[in-house]
Design an enzyme around this catalytic site. Structure first.
Site, PDB file in Angstrom:
ATOM      1  N   SER A 181      44.488 -40.269  -0.288  1.00 29.08           N
ATOM      2  CA  SER A 181      44.823 -38.961   0.299  1.00 29.08           C
ATOM      3  C   SER A 181      44.348 -38.870   1.748  1.00 29.08           C
ATOM      4  CB  SER A 181      44.205 -37.832  -0.529  1.00 29.08           C
ATOM      5  OG  SER A 181      42.797 -37.959  -0.582  1.00 29.08           O
ATOM      6  N   SER A 231      25.092 -35.324   2.077  1.00 29.37           N
ATOM      7  CA  SER A 231      25.199 -35.008   3.504  1.00 29.37           C
ATOM      8  C   SER A 231      24.008 -34.177   3.944  1.00 29.37           C
ATOM      9  CB  SER A 231      26.487 -34.203   3.705  1.00 29.37           C
ATOM     10  OG  SER A 231      26.506 -33.604   4.985  1.00 29.37           O
ATOM     11  N   THR A 259      24.296 -31.735   5.494  1.00 31.93           N
ATOM     12  CA  THR A 259      24.761 -30.350   5.416  1.00 31.93           C
ATOM     13  C   THR A 259      24.042 -29.603   4.286  1.00 31.93           C
ATOM     14  OG1 THR A 259      26.741 -28.985   5.463  1.00 31.93           O
ATOM     15  CG2 THR A 259      26.755 -30.734   3.871  1.00 31.93           C
ATOM     16  N   TYR A 309      32.458 -26.799   1.549  1.00 27.55           N
ATOM     17  CA  TYR A 309      32.220 -28.252   1.542  1.00 27.55           C
ATOM     18  C   TYR A 309      30.748 -28.530   1.228  1.00 27.55           C
ATOM     19  CZ  TYR A 309      31.039 -32.856   3.314  1.00 27.55           C
ATOM     20  OH  TYR A 309      30.526 -34.124   3.425  1.00 27.55           O
ATOM     21  N   LYS A 325      28.745 -30.307  -2.158  1.00 29.21           N
ATOM     22  CA  LYS A 325      27.749 -31.390  -2.137  1.00 29.21           C
ATOM     23  C   LYS A 325      26.469 -30.957  -2.853  1.00 29.21           C
ATOM     24  CE  LYS A 325      30.014 -34.543   0.154  1.00 29.21           C
ATOM     25  NZ  LYS A 325      30.456 -35.755  -0.530  1.00 29.21           N
ATOM     26  N   LEU A 348      33.076 -34.910  16.751  1.00 36.34           N
ATOM     27  CA  LEU A 348      32.919 -35.172  18.183  1.00 36.34           C
ATOM     28  C   LEU A 348      33.358 -36.592  18.600  1.00 36.34           C
ATOM     29  CD1 LEU A 348      31.818 -34.209  20.936  1.00 36.34           C
ATOM     30  CD2 LEU A 348      29.614 -35.196  20.260  1.00 36.34           C
ATOM     31  N   ARG A 359      31.046 -23.139  18.483  1.00 40.37           N
ATOM     32  CA  ARG A 359      31.885 -23.196  17.275  1.00 40.37           C
ATOM     33  C   ARG A 359      31.118 -22.487  16.150  1.00 40.37           C
ATOM     34  NH1 ARG A 359      33.395 -29.161  15.126  1.00 40.37           N
ATOM     35  NH2 ARG A 359      31.170 -29.197  14.719  1.00 40.37           N
ATOM     36  N   ASP A 375      27.936 -23.744  13.765  1.00 36.31           N
ATOM     37  CA  ASP A 375      27.168 -24.871  14.315  1.00 36.31           C
ATOM     38  C   ASP A 375      25.699 -24.499  14.505  1.00 36.31           C
ATOM     39  OD1 ASP A 375      29.133 -26.750  14.418  1.00 36.31           O
ATOM     40  OD2 ASP A 375      29.435 -26.675  16.592  1.00 36.31           O
TER      41      ASP A 375
HETATM   42  P1  NAD Z   1      37.094 -40.507   4.249  1.00 38.23           P
HETATM   43  O1  NAD Z   1      37.998 -39.348   4.087  1.00 38.23           O
HETATM   44  O2  NAD Z   1      37.425 -41.543   5.261  1.00 38.23           O
HETATM   45  O3  NAD Z   1      36.913 -41.240   2.839  1.00 38.23           O
HETATM   46  C1  NAD Z   1      36.983 -40.562   1.612  1.00 38.23           C
HETATM   47  C2  NAD Z   1      37.998 -41.304   0.744  1.00 38.23           C
HETATM   48  O4  NAD Z   1      38.098 -40.631  -0.523  1.00 38.23           O
HETATM   49  C3  NAD Z   1      39.402 -41.318   1.353  1.00 38.23           C
HETATM   50  O5  NAD Z   1      39.850 -42.660   1.406  1.00 38.23           O
HETATM   51  C4  NAD Z   1      40.248 -40.480   0.404  1.00 38.23           C
HETATM   52  O6  NAD Z   1      41.566 -40.970   0.296  1.00 38.23           O
HETATM   53  C5  NAD Z   1      39.466 -40.608  -0.898  1.00 38.23           C
HETATM   54  N1  NAD Z   1      39.624 -39.488  -1.829  1.00 38.23           N
HETATM   55  C6  NAD Z   1      39.527 -38.155  -1.563  1.00 38.23           C
HETATM   56  N2  NAD Z   1      39.697 -37.443  -2.688  1.00 38.23           N
HETATM   57  C7  NAD Z   1      39.899 -38.345  -3.695  1.00 38.23           C
HETATM   58  C8  NAD Z   1      40.127 -38.225  -5.084  1.00 38.23           C
HETATM   59  N3  NAD Z   1      40.222 -37.019  -5.665  1.00 38.23           N
HETATM   60  N4  NAD Z   1      40.301 -39.355  -5.814  1.00 38.23           N
HETATM   61  C9  NAD Z   1      40.233 -40.583  -5.215  1.00 38.23           C
HETATM   62  N5  NAD Z   1      40.032 -40.751  -3.907  1.00 38.23           N
HETATM   63  C10 NAD Z   1      39.847 -39.646  -3.147  1.00 38.23           C
HETATM   64  O7  NAD Z   1      35.624 -39.926   4.495  1.00 38.23           O
HETATM   65  P2  NAD Z   1      34.279 -40.678   4.860  1.00 38.23           P
HETATM   66  O8  NAD Z   1      33.865 -40.223   6.191  1.00 38.23           O
HETATM   67  O9  NAD Z   1      34.391 -42.114   4.565  1.00 38.23           O
HETATM   68  O10 NAD Z   1      33.309 -39.977   3.818  1.00 38.23           O
HETATM   69  C11 NAD Z   1      32.950 -40.584   2.592  1.00 38.23           C
HETATM   70  C12 NAD Z   1      32.009 -39.640   1.853  1.00 38.23           C
HETATM   71  O11 NAD Z   1      30.866 -39.409   2.667  1.00 38.23           O
HETATM   72  C13 NAD Z   1      32.593 -38.271   1.536  1.00 38.23           C
HETATM   73  O12 NAD Z   1      32.157 -37.888   0.253  1.00 38.23           O
HETATM   74  C14 NAD Z   1      32.004 -37.375   2.596  1.00 38.23           C
HETATM   75  O13 NAD Z   1      31.885 -36.050   2.146  1.00 38.23           O
HETATM   76  C15 NAD Z   1      30.646 -38.013   2.788  1.00 38.23           C
HETATM   77  N6  NAD Z   1      30.063 -37.733   4.106  1.00 38.23           N
HETATM   78  C16 NAD Z   1      30.763 -38.033   5.232  1.00 38.23           C
HETATM   79  C17 NAD Z   1      30.230 -37.746   6.478  1.00 38.23           C
HETATM   80  C18 NAD Z   1      30.999 -38.007   7.741  1.00 38.23           C
HETATM   81  O14 NAD Z   1      30.706 -37.388   8.757  1.00 38.23           O
HETATM   82  N7  NAD Z   1      31.967 -38.925   7.754  1.00 38.23           N
HETATM   83  C19 NAD Z   1      28.958 -37.155   6.567  1.00 38.23           C
HETATM   84  C20 NAD Z   1      28.259 -36.884   5.403  1.00 38.23           C
HETATM   85  C21 NAD Z   1      28.831 -37.174   4.160  1.00 38.23           C
HETATM   86  C1  WQD Z   2      28.774 -32.715  16.597  1.00 35.98           C
HETATM   87  C2  WQD Z   2      28.418 -31.913  17.833  1.00 35.98           C
HETATM   88  C3  WQD Z   2      29.552 -29.787  17.971  1.00 35.98           C
HETATM   89  C4  WQD Z   2      33.588 -31.466  18.445  1.00 35.98           C
HETATM   90  C5  WQD Z   2      29.955 -32.310  10.701  1.00 35.98           C
HETATM   91  C6  WQD Z   2      29.817 -31.609   9.358  1.00 35.98           C
HETATM   92  C7  WQD Z   2      28.728 -32.241   8.549  1.00 35.98           C
HETATM   93  C8  WQD Z   2      28.911 -33.763   8.434  1.00 35.98           C
HETATM   94  C9  WQD Z   2      29.187 -34.400   9.757  1.00 35.98           C
HETATM   95  C10 WQD Z   2      29.978 -34.316   6.369  1.00 35.98           C
HETATM   96  C11 WQD Z   2      28.214 -30.418  17.566  1.00 35.98           C
HETATM   97  C12 WQD Z   2      29.986 -30.690  19.098  1.00 35.98           C
HETATM   98  C13 WQD Z   2      32.223 -31.316  18.276  1.00 35.98           C
HETATM   99  C14 WQD Z   2      34.183 -31.086  19.672  1.00 35.98           C
HETATM  100  C15 WQD Z   2      32.007 -30.437  20.485  1.00 35.98           C
HETATM  101  N1  WQD Z   2      30.031 -34.103   7.615  1.00 35.98           N
HETATM  102  N2  WQD Z   2      31.447 -30.805  19.287  1.00 35.98           N
HETATM  103  N3  WQD Z   2      33.359 -30.591  20.640  1.00 35.98           N
HETATM  104  O1  WQD Z   2      29.175 -30.437  13.093  1.00 35.98           O
HETATM  105  O2  WQD Z   2      27.205 -32.014  13.293  1.00 35.98           O
HETATM  106  O3  WQD Z   2      28.719 -32.206  11.377  1.00 35.98           O
HETATM  107  O4  WQD Z   2      30.221 -33.704  10.448  1.00 35.98           O
HETATM  108  O5  WQD Z   2      29.099 -34.126   5.597  1.00 35.98           O
HETATM  109  O6  WQD Z   2      28.730 -31.625   7.304  1.00 35.98           O
HETATM  110  O7  WQD Z   2      29.520 -30.239   9.595  1.00 35.98           O
HETATM  111  O8  WQD Z   2      29.524 -32.928  13.583  1.00 35.98           O
HETATM  112  O9  WQD Z   2      30.973 -34.227  15.066  1.00 35.98           O
HETATM  113  O10 WQD Z   2      31.768 -31.941  14.320  1.00 35.98           O
HETATM  114  O11 WQD Z   2      29.877 -32.107  15.936  1.00 35.98           O
HETATM  115  O12 WQD Z   2      31.325 -29.990  21.398  1.00 35.98           O
HETATM  116  O13 WQD Z   2      35.402 -31.192  19.854  1.00 35.98           O
HETATM  117  O14 WQD Z   2      29.513 -31.978  18.758  1.00 35.98           O
HETATM  118  O15 WQD Z   2      29.444 -28.463  18.401  1.00 35.98           O
HETATM  119  O16 WQD Z   2      27.199 -29.981  18.430  1.00 35.98           O
HETATM  120  P1  WQD Z   2      28.623 -31.768  12.886  1.00 35.98           P
HETATM  121  P2  WQD Z   2      30.639 -32.833  14.708  1.00 35.98           P
END
Ligand code: NAD
Ligand code: WQD
Length: 337
Positions: free
Chosen positions: A34, A124, A126, A148, A152, A199, A291, A294
């Site tokens: 997806s 996360s 978060t 979201y 988690k 970002l 935003r 934030d």
């Molecule tokens: P991503 O979207 O690249 O990877 C997630 C994958 O899960 C995707 O390939 C998607 O196709 C698959 N997916 C979603 N729903 C599904 C379902 N119901 N069944 C099977 N597959 C499904 O995201 P990512 O950045 O690789 O994140 C991976 C995990 O890490 C997520 O759980 C995300 O919440 C967590 N996470 C990500 C970040 C970040 O900033 N990237 C930060 C903290 C936590």
């Molecule tokens: C980083 C900084 C923005 C975009 C998010 C989720 C968090 C986690 C990681 C999954 C901030 C600033 C951003 C832009 C900007 N995901 N910014 N201009 O908000 O720390 O975390 O992703 O778990 O749950 O909330 O990451 O990369 O969006 O922002 O100025 O166009 O960049 O304000 O200070 P964030 P981000």
């Protein structure tokens, strides 16, 4: 040891697949595609020199998970699958609870049925909500500011109950800070659909000339330069954190929450400058309003990961930006060819 990676074709899953294969694990990827593409499988084969088994499926399909766990004799699961866009979660909370919470319940049912009781979960930072103190350590109170984050948090709490119910379970909730960067080959990386929410991919697209300028969300925060500060972590360091967590769980039971971060914070302006240096391109930007939702600053205390997992991040901000840029360039070449 055989490890199933749900969400394995996604950004963090694909990088973790490389590290686990190179650490001697056998890896099976499971994803409904997806938010990713099966084109990554070819890239992974190129990097690792071997084809990786892939099952296209949804984590809510419990029967398919049960048969996958049995067919591949899975010993442990790393659960990446889920939706992750904060803004979208506010508009579509049901989708987020269905994919993230219901998806995890389905996975737990399948694991229970297949007697697989080792799980690493993608949590996360978060889950800390608005920071009450910095750096954030694992004893910081948890809360959620959007669906979201709440998904988690619900999952973490569910997993705690599961681990308490049966001593055979070993569960690590890895609380990622801000993952950025790409594999050094430039073959895999983060490739968001549409306008990037985060970002780093946004800056990379501006540097590449695909977008005109970056909007910096607020320059009036109580930080050194007024812009938001985050703990950016190289995705390959993060991937290695999963190998460390699996090694830890091979000798440990119970529920564990562990931060994966560097402990260092960089501002938005620091990030712009670092990408300009790595790419040799200018990144035009304008300051706009904050935003909603934030926080000013968010960074980890990574001590527990060092002590419990024997893991720490080693890559620098320059490594993060150089690899992001390499991936950005290789994407561009593949679009042109
Ligand atoms: P991503 O979207 O690249 O990877 C997630 C994958 O899960 C995707 O390939 C998607 O196709 C698959 N997916 C979603 N729903 C599904 C379902 N119901 N069944 C099977 N597959 C499904 O995201 P990512 O950045 O690789 O994140 C991976 C995990 O890490 C997520 O759980 C995300 O919440 C967590 N996470 C990500 C970040 C970040 O900033 N990237 C930060 C903290 C936590
Ligand atoms: C980083 C900084 C923005 C975009 C998010 C989720 C968090 C986690 C990681 C999954 C901030 C600033 C951003 C832009 C900007 N995901 N910014 N201009 O908000 O720390 O975390 O992703 O778990 O749950 O909330 O990451 O990369 O969006 O922002 O100025 O166009 O960049 O304000 O200070 P964030 P981000």
């Amino acid at each position: 040891m055989n490890v199933l990676l749900t969400g394995g074709t996604g950004y963090i899953g694909s990088h973790t697949a490389v590290v686990l294969l190179q650490s001697g694990y056998r890896v099976v990827l499971y994803d409904n595609l997806s938010n990713s593409s099966d084109a990554v499988l070819e890239k992974l084969a190129q990097i690792t020199g071997q084809p990786i088994p892939f099952i296209k499926g949804d984590v809510r399909d419990t029967e398919l998970l049960i048969s996958t766990l049995a067919a591949h004799r899975i010993d442990a699961v790393v659960h990446f699958a889920g939706l992750k866009a904060v803004g979208e979660s506010v508009e579509k909370p049901v989708d987020y609870y269905a994919n993230n919470v219901q998806g995890t319940i389905s996975l737990l049912q399948a694991m229970q049925s297949a007697q697989v009781k080792t799980l690493v979960f993608s949590s996360s930072a978060t889950v800390y909500g608005e920071p009450q103190f910095l750096p954030l350590d694992e004893s910081h109170p948890t809360s959620a500011t959007n669906p979201y984050g709440r998904s988690k948090l619900h999952i973490e709490e569910m997993l705690k109950d599961v681990a308490a119910s049966d001593p055979a379970w070993g569960i690590a909730c890895l609380r990622y800070f801000n993952p950025v960067g790409a594999h050094e080959s430039g073959l895999i990386g983060e490739n968001p659909n549409g306008v990037p929410n985060n970002l780093m991919p946004y800056i990379a697209q501006v540097a590449a000339g695909q977008r005109a300028e970056l909007s910096v969300f607020g320059a009036d925060y109580p930080t050194a330069d007024g812009t938001g500060v985050r703990d950016y972590i190289h995705v390959m360091d993060l991937a290695q954190g999963h190998a460390a967590a699996l090694a830890f769980l091979s000798a440990t039971i119970g529920w564990h929450a562990v931060n994966l971060g560097t402990g260092k914070g960089y501002s938005v302006l620091d990030m712009i400058q670092a990408v300009e240096k790595a790419s040799g391109q200018r990144v035009p930007y304008k300051i706009v309003a904050r935003r909603a939702g934030d926080v000013a600053a968010c960074y980890a205390d990574p001590k527990k990961a060092g002590e419990a997992l024997n893991w720490r991040a080693t890559r620098t901000l320059d490594d993060m930006c150089a690899s992001t840029w390499r991936f950005q360039q290789s994407q561009r070449l593949s679009v042109m060819s």
